[in-house]
Structure formats: C-alpha cells, structure tokens
Design an enzyme around this catalytic site. Structure first.
Site, mmCIF file in Angstrom:
data_model
loop_
_atom_site.group_PDB
_atom_site.id
_atom_site.type_symbol
_atom_site.label_atom_id
_atom_site.label_comp_id
_atom_site.label_asym_id
_atom_site.label_seq_id
_atom_site.Cartn_x
_atom_site.Cartn_y
_atom_site.Cartn_z
ATOM 1 C CB CYS A 110 -82.884 115.266 -24.280
ATOM 2 S SG CYS A 110 -81.118 115.862 -23.550
ATOM 3 N N GLY A 111 -84.724 115.722 -21.038
ATOM 4 C CA GLY A 111 -84.753 115.064 -20.097
ATOM 5 C C GLY A 111 -83.574 114.823 -19.308
#
Length: 330
Positions: free
Chosen positions: A91-92
């Site tokens: 998720c970055g």
C-alpha cells in the site's frame, strides 16, 4: 546461446504477465472498497457530533471539575501513542508515514527527558516498533481494512485504563486522515485528557434566562453522567480514526497497485523487444551456418542445391520471425 536467452526472456515475460493480472485485480478491489469505507466514515459523523454536544452540555453544567479524564496532569511525564497502521503491505507509503510520525514524536520525548509507550494498532506498526526495540504496550491487529466498533471499544478501554491508573499522563492518536480518494494526511490528535476546547461552548447550563441556551436538568448528577459517558466518547473518536485509516489504506493500495500494473506493462514491452531481437539474431546465425556450409562444398550442382535449400530455409524462418514480431506487437 541465443536460444537459451530467448527461453529466459519468454519466462520473464510470462511471469510479468501473471504479476500484472494480480496487481490489476488488487487495484480494482481496493477501488471498490474505498467507496464502502468512505460511506462508513460519513455514517459515523452524526454519532460523533452528537456525543460531542452532549459532553459539552454536561461540562457546561459544571461537571468538568471532578472528572479525571478532563483534568490534565500538572506535568506530563509519560505519553502513550496509539499508532494506527495496516495489517498488510502493498500500500505504498501508507504504513511508513504513520511510523515516521510516531517515531519523530518518541524521539522528541526522549530528548526532552520524558518517557513514552506505544500502542501499535496493525501488524505493520507492531513489527516495525518491536524490531527497533521501542517500548510497546498491548498490540491490536487483524481488523485494519474493516474495523468494527467493538475493536474501537477494546482499544478505548485499554488506553483509558492506562490514563486513569496513572501509568501514562497523556494519550495521542497517530493515524492517516482520509480527505479524498487522492488526498490523505498523517495527523496527530490528542485523545486523553480531553482538551478545554473540546468541552467548551455547551448550552447545558441550567437556569439560563437569556434564551441563548437550553435549560437542562440532569438526572443523575452531571458529573456521574459525564464520568460514564467520556469512555464512550473516547471510543467514538478511536472508531472514527480507525475508519479514516481504513479508507486511507485502500486509497494508498489502489494507487500503489496501479503504479505496479503500469510498470509491469512497460517491462513486458521492453522484454518483448529484447526477445524479438534475440530471436532474429538466432535465425540469422542459423542462415549464415547453412550458407557457409554450402559454400564450403565442392561441385557446382551440389553447391547450387545447398544454396537453394538455404534460400528456402531463409524464406521460411524470415516469415516466422515476421509473424512472431507482428504477434508480439499486437
């Protein structure tokens, strides 16, 4: 040599195509969950606003003087940070943002000679801070993408107990606030004790005759009501933070997976070009071997026969290469 290179490149292309399917599916799933998470955030707003108004009314009635959760410590020696992250990665920079913010506050406390403790919410926070030997309290995990009010209640009961028993002097929330699908920010919010601004402005003071506020009578005593209501208020604030964090997690994951899908497409195109070049080099090498072998033979008829065979083979392989190139491009 060229044939081995072609097989390796073909395998890499197949692997990247499989990866692209996975990242694309994760992108679509995260995009669908953003809408649901955003709806849950909006649905929780009326309850939070209403319980805030009730707390203000009770505080205005004079109940804020003897309630421990409203009376701050004269000196803050120990701060509890509730760090809300995800249970999963991919998720970055979502998890890293909360981790860095919490770490910065902890380092500032250490430099100031103050103590601290961290309540990690989510497997990523628990693993990050435990690996770096930070002082941790109880961990809460397993519900980051779909939190329930029961999860918020368990966290609220624990941090309120830490404050009431005097183990900590202040509790703060560190989480990612959801603004829009393309905009989220890491925020630090005080949780316990409640600030004076939070409980100021209530119109529940009894006996007001100017008509600007309500004339309320509380049964039982306002202090007793507020003492039992404040834990519910803390739970509501934690629940709102969990919902914001879940929506932010889905937004970060959607962007991360879209970027991964785009990168996979670009890499597949680059590998296809390299593989076609390797295939053409292999074909050219085979043709040169046939022509060279034919030229080395003696006898005009035999030489001419091998040359004709080489021309036919060259034509077939060239057609195969052109078909393969057109198929890869399509």
């Amino acid at each position: 040599m060229a044939g081995g290179t072609e097989r390796i490149l073909r395998g890499r292309i197949k692997a990247m195509q499989s990866t692209k399917k996975i990242t694309r599916a994760m992108e679509l799933i995260a995009g669908s969950r953003i809408v649901k998470a955003q709806q849950r955030v909006q649905a929780a707003v009326p309850y939070s606003e209403q319980i805030t108004e009730v707390v203000k009314d009770l505080a205005a009635a004079g109940a804020s003087n003897d309630v421990p959760m409203l009376a701050g410590r004269d000196e803050v020696k120990t701060t509890c940070y509730v760090a809300i992250t995800a249970d999963r990665g991919l998720c970055g920079g979502y998890n890293a943002g909360v981790q860095r913010a919490t770490e910065g506050e902890v380092k500032a406390d250490v430099l100031a000679g103050k103590d601290y403790t961290i309540v990690p919410v989510g497997k990523k926070a628990e693993g990050y801070f435990r690996f770096r030997d930070y002082q941790l309290s109880q961990s809460f995990m397993g519900f980051s993408d779909q939190p329930s009010y029961e999860d918020a209640r368990r966290i609220g009961e624990y941090v309120v107990d830490l404050f009431v028993t005097g183990k900590v002097d202040k509790v703060e929330l560190v989480y990612t606030r959801f603004i829009t699908a393309g905009n989220q920010e890491v925020v630090l919010r005080p949780l316990v004790p409640l600030s004076a601004d939070t409980v100021a402005g209530g119109d529940g003071k009894a006996g007001s005759s100017d008509g600007s506020g309500g004339d309320y009578e509380f049964e039982p005593d306002p202090t007793e009501i507020l003492d039992s209501l404040l834990p519910r208020y803390v739970e509501a604030r934690i629940y709102a933070a969990l919902l914001n964090a879940a929506a932010s997690e889905h937004a970060f994951r959607q962007r991360a997976m879209k970027s991964a899908t785009d990168n996979a497409e670009e890499l597949i195109g680059s590998l296809s070009i390299v593989m076609n070049r390797a295939r053409q080099a292999s074909i050219t090498s085979e043709i040169m071997e046939i022509v060279g072998g034919a030229a080395a033979l003696d006898g005009g008829d035999a030489t001419q026969g091998y040359v004709d065979m080489g021309d036919d083979y060259f034509g077939r392989r060239l057609d195969e290469a052109e078909k393969a190139s057109s198929g890869s491009t399509a």
